[in-house]
Design an enzyme around this catalytic site. Structure first.
Site, PDB file in Angstrom:
ATOM      1  N   CYS B  36      62.637  20.850  81.002  1.00  0.00           N
ATOM      2  CA  CYS B  36      63.068  19.467  80.847  1.00  0.00           C
ATOM      3  C   CYS B  36      61.920  18.603  80.353  1.00  0.00           C
ATOM      4  O   CYS B  36      60.764  19.013  80.384  1.00  0.00           O
ATOM      5  CB  CYS B  36      63.563  18.925  82.173  1.00  0.00           C
ATOM      6  N   CYS B  39      58.693  17.962  82.314  1.00  0.00           N
ATOM      7  CA  CYS B  39      57.648  18.973  82.382  1.00  0.00           C
ATOM      8  C   CYS B  39      56.473  18.588  81.490  1.00  0.00           C
ATOM      9  O   CYS B  39      55.322  18.932  81.762  1.00  0.00           O
ATOM     10  CB  CYS B  39      58.170  20.315  81.894  1.00  0.00           C
ATOM     11  N   ASP B 452      53.586  68.602  48.154  1.00  0.00           N
ATOM     12  CA  ASP B 452      54.454  69.356  49.042  1.00  0.00           C
ATOM     13  C   ASP B 452      55.823  69.368  48.359  1.00  0.00           C
ATOM     14  O   ASP B 452      56.203  68.389  47.730  1.00  0.00           O
ATOM     15  CB  ASP B 452      54.508  68.623  50.385  1.00  0.00           C
ATOM     16  N   ASP B 651      54.884  64.130  53.433  1.00  0.00           N
ATOM     17  CA  ASP B 651      55.649  63.082  54.088  1.00  0.00           C
ATOM     18  C   ASP B 651      54.869  62.461  55.247  1.00  0.00           C
ATOM     19  O   ASP B 651      55.328  61.526  55.885  1.00  0.00           O
ATOM     20  CB  ASP B 651      57.007  63.608  54.568  1.00  0.00           C
ATOM     21  N   ASP B 655      52.526  67.327  57.807  1.00  0.00           N
ATOM     22  CA  ASP B 655      51.370  67.781  57.035  1.00  0.00           C
ATOM     23  C   ASP B 655      50.146  66.906  57.284  1.00  0.00           C
ATOM     24  O   ASP B 655      49.249  66.815  56.462  1.00  0.00           O
ATOM     25  CB  ASP B 655      51.699  67.864  55.544  1.00  0.00           C
TER      26      ASP B 655
END
Lengths: 127, 766
Positions: B36, B39, B452, B651, B655
């Site tokens: 509020c 505060c 690869d 990837d 590997d």
């Protein structure tokens, strides 16, 4: 004339001593390690201004993450980036705003931190 | 500084003072639990009571409070907690805000430099014109002394107003036992001014002929160097264009679905696993998985992939990409700093500031540079005094000043980082993420590239490529039978059969009496038919007649496809070929590498026949077949033994050791896994063209760095001796300090401009 030559040579000797041979006493400042979660910044603020880091020698403990807080007051772009080459880390420093930099644990030894062009230079003494 | 802090503590027992910093700064706290308006006062009040806090202002809407003063963050957080709320330090300032702030600061600095330049030149230029037109720059009469005194004081004003930063910087670093560009400029201009003032005040101590003043040099040099710095600042802004573009991709708001309602909220408020709606033409705010709807997404800004990518349910979407056609809902799986875009930005920024080994020599030199130049200046002055013609004093002063001014450590220091900044950014634009400067430099030297096979050259997901009908008459019926039978199997090839059936929207039937025959295939009953599905061996053992289908099966194998036989009720129904298709542009990308004289080698776990078929198809002459995953690294080592600089592409998952061992490890990302740990370079796009792009960018960057370093070395190596007067005995040439100032100011500008040329770099069309 001899006097001038002697003075000139003394000046050269002074340059060599001042910039290269002079060994700083133990003027380094200790940084308390803070836990990784608390990246609010340590108690020491490193000011970046007028071509230097102040303080420029800092002691930190080995094997723990360290937080350094930088405050850049120099508008020159040279001061805008701080690089920790050994940790492969670099940070942009905002102008007039504290910036906390969290460093990973480092092995004991001296680790430099510099600006991009190595004109600003500081050392972390890890032990 | 430590003592200073302790001193404070001695005087005041308050333990808060231990946390006082010696600098004033503004910290931003994020407050939790403030519900509020009242505060606000409570929190502000609690903060203002902390020793060292000058002011605290809360922004209730943003639940943030900005605290200025010298108190440390820990104490501030504790103070807020004491008041009954939670607080944390805001480190989450968006990249865009940081960038904007930086640009504003740069703009202010630029204007300041231009203003200082104008003041300095408005004194320097008229003085210089006066000198060039033959005006007397010497001091003989009292009237001249008075006039020059006034000019001298005006020059002092220029030094204070326009050159203060050089002098303060020089002094501070001197005290710190370090020296930089400021030191040289301050010493150079200071010497010229000081000598001139001695001439004005005590002309009698200087020989007649040497009673020359150099105020114009001081003013001009300061003005020119300020101008150089200002222009350099502008040029530097351009070097970070790539990162600016990436930061600009970040979205500010998102439309989330909460309690069945769609609401627009700030991007930082999006929660994990929340449902987010994206309409056509909008940017996707965070990373996630599509829940409903289908669309095409333009991912070119991240991956460099020019074609929009189709997205349906369960597909991944990436924050920052643009939704082209349809409206869809997705589940947020990565938010904030975890999104692919945020990680890319972090990675690019880090790489931009890392230095390739080639720059290290320049760094070592830069470390010794300034003191060496100072020594050269003193030496040069001494040589002129001892051996120079009359007026030796004047020559000595001019040469020392010129040496100090012309030397430019900046050009040397800027040479590498500026090019890396642009090069790494350029690569990121093409979907190539370079981890650091070393990876950048090494990729420019790659001589062999290991690829690869699965997932790199090929798509990595086997698909049904051909159905050769035997006794059956309908492809779909064949596929339906095979898929129904395989639905319970875990074999990777089985998965591809099931996938293909799903793609054709075929319904799977339940299977009975399922039995897997290891190394052969499977059997079972589907819709009352007794099915067998597997290899040639299975058919022979079960007595199925396949003699006339051996040839087509052989042809499939030679085409790098795996043939599988399907038999129904004792007779062969069809041959189904499964293959991992080669990516569309693998062939052209491999050719591109080969054209660049890179030895391309393929690596695969497949048998020799399939490996050879794939290698032949893509134009690779060398391959390693039947390589176990754990042996991939050995193959990298094997090539390295042959003195090759090896790039390894995979990837990045199984590997990793091979990627790590290779001189440069390339990981092919899927567009979302950007920071693949084991890789030096991550290709965000699946295409192998990224490899050639990466190598081309690194070659261009390295060439640029070399030009810069060469230019900076030559400039200093030629400029300093020239300034010291080395050419004077032979040609009677001595450089004017003003020319030296101009040369110095523009040498570092040249380096930055040359680095900016890299922005025009374009990878070969493909």
């Amino acid at each position: 004339m001899i006097l001038i030559n002697v003075l000139g040579l003394l000046l050269i000797a002074l340059i060599i001593w001042w910039f290269w041979l002079y060994k700083p006493g133990d003027s380094s400042v200790s940084v308390t390690n803070v836990s990784e979660a608390n990246i609010s910044g340590g108690d020491i603020v490193i000011t970046v201004e007028n071509g230097i880091y102040q303080p420029s020698r800092l002691k930190v403990s080995a094997g723990q993450p360290t937080t350094l807080t930088f405050l850049r007051k120099d508008a020159s772009p040279c001061a805008a980036t701080v690089i920790f080459p050994d940790s492969e880390l670099s940070e942009e420093l905002p102008l007039n705003k504290a910036k906390a930099v969290v460093l990973p644990p480092m092995p004991p030894g001296e680790h430099p931190f510099t600006c991009q062009m190595q004109m600003y230079r500081g050392t972390l003494v890890v032990n | 500084m430590e003592q200073e802090l302790n001193k404070h503590c001695d005087h005041t027992p308050d333990d808060q003072l231990e946390h006082i910093r010696n600098e004033t700064a503004t910290l931003e706290l994020l407050i939790e639990g403030a519900s509020c308006g009242s505060c606000v006062a409570k929190i502000e009040g609690a903060l203002k009571q902390v020793v060292g806090v000058d002011n605290a202002e809360m922004n209730f809407a943003q639940r943030s409070v900005s605290v200025s003063g010298r108190a440390s963050a820990d104490v501030l957080v504790k103070a807020v907690e004491g008041a009954g709320y939670n607080a944390k330090i805001s480190q989450n300032e968006s990249d865009e805000e940081v960038l904007e702030e930086k640009e504003q600061a740069d703009q202010i600095y630029y204007r300041r430099l231009m203003r200082e330049m104008a003041i300095a030149l408005s004194l320097g230029v008229p003085l210089m014109i006066y000198g060039v037109l033959g005006g007397a720059m010497t001091v003989t009469t009292n009237a001249e002394r008075a006039a020059w005194l006034a000019v001298g004081l005006a020059t002092l004003g220029v030094m204070v107003f326009s050159g203060k930063h050089f002098f303060v910087g020089a002094w501070k670093s001197l005290l710190n036992h370090s020296a930089n560009m400021d030191t040289l400029i301050a010493l150079g201009t200071g010497t010229a001014w000081f000598y001139s003032m001695v001439v004005v005040f005590f002309p009698s101590v200087i020989p007649d002929m040497a009673r020359h003043v150099y105020f114009e040099a001081t003013a001009m040099i300061i003005g020119l160097i300020d101008l150089g710095l200002a222009l350099e600042l502008k040029a530097r802004g351009k070097t970070s264009e790539a990162i600016k573009r990436l930061i600009g991709l970040q979205v500010k708001t998102a439309r989330v679905i909460r309690d069945g309602e769609e609401i627009d909220i700030g991007i930082e408020q999006v929660l994990l696993n929340e449902q987010v709606r994206v309409r056509p033409g909008e940017k996707i705010p965070v990373d996630g998985v599509v829940l409903e709807g289908h669309t095409a997404v333009d991912e070119s800004m991240l991956s460099g992939e020019p074609m929009p990518v189709e997205k349906v349910k369960d597909d991944q979407v990436v924050g920052g990409t643009i939704n082209k056609s349809g409206s869809f809902v997705f589940k947020a799986t990565r938010i904030g700093k975890d999104t692919a875009l945020a990680q890319i930005i972090t990675m690019v920024k880090r790489a931009q500031n890392s230095k390739p080994p080639i720059g290290r020599l320049a760094d070592v030199i830069a470390g010794y540079f300034v003191p060496v130049v100072m020594i050269i200046a003193v030496t040069s002055a001494l040589v002129w005094l001892n051996f120079g013609p009359a007026p030796a004093v004047a020559y000595a002063i001019v040469s020392a000043t010129t040496v100090l001014i012309i030397a430019c450590p900046c050009a040397l220091g800027l040479a590498t980082p500026m090019s890396v900044m642009v090069g790494v950014g350029k690569a990121a634009e093409a979907g190539v993420l370079i981890r650091n400067g070393e990876a950048l430099q090494t990729s420019s030297k790659i001589t062999a590239m290991i690829l690869d096979k699965t997932g790199t050259i090929t798509l990595g997901s086997p698909k049904v490529t051909e159905i050769h009908l035997a006794n059956a008459s309908d492809e779909n019926a064949v596929l339906q039978m095979a898929a129904s039978l395989e639905a319970g199997s875990e074999h990777p090839l089985a998965l591809s059969i099931v996938e293909s059936a799903k793609e054709r929207k075929l319904n799977l039937e339940p299977v009975e009496h399922f039995n897997a025959i290891a190394g052969h295939g499977v059997e079972g009953t589907v819709s009352g038919k007794q099915l067998l599905f597997g290899n040639e061996k299975l058919m022979r053992e079960k007595g199925i007649e396949i003699a006339s289908y051996i040839d087509p099966a052989q042809a499939m194998a030679e085409e790098a496809q795996t043939p599988m036989y399907l038999a129904a009720d004792g007779s062969l129904a069809a041959l189904i070929a499964v293959a991992d298709p080669i990516k569309e542009d693998s062939i052209s990308a491999i050719q591109r590498l080969q054209r660049n004289n890179i030895r391309v080698v393929m690596l695969t776990g497949d048998n020799r026949a399939t490996a050879k078929a794939v290698a032949d198809k893509v134009g690779i002459k060398e391959f390693f077949a039947e390589v176990l995953p754990e042996d991939k690294a050995k193959k990298v080592a094997e090539l390295q033994m042959q003195n090759e600089i090896v790039g390894m592409t995979g990837d990045g998952i199984n590997d990793a050791p091979a990627l790590a061992l290779a001189n440069v490890g390339f990981a092919i990302g899927t567009g979302t896994d950007v920071a693949i740990e084991s890789a030096d370079i991550t290709l965000m796009r699946g295409s192998l063209h990224g490899l050639a792009d990466a190598i081309a960018v690194s070659k261009a960057t390295l060439r640029n760095i070399k030009q810069n370093l060469f230019g900076a070395f030559i400039y200093n190596a030629a400029g300093v001796p020239f300034a010291a007067g080395l050419l004077y005995p032979f040609f009677g040439l001595l450089l004017s300090p003003v020319i030296a100032g101009a040369a110095m100011a523009f040498s570092s500008l040249t380096v930055v401009t040359n680095a900016n040329r890299l922005r025009l770099f374009k990878a070969e069309e493909h």
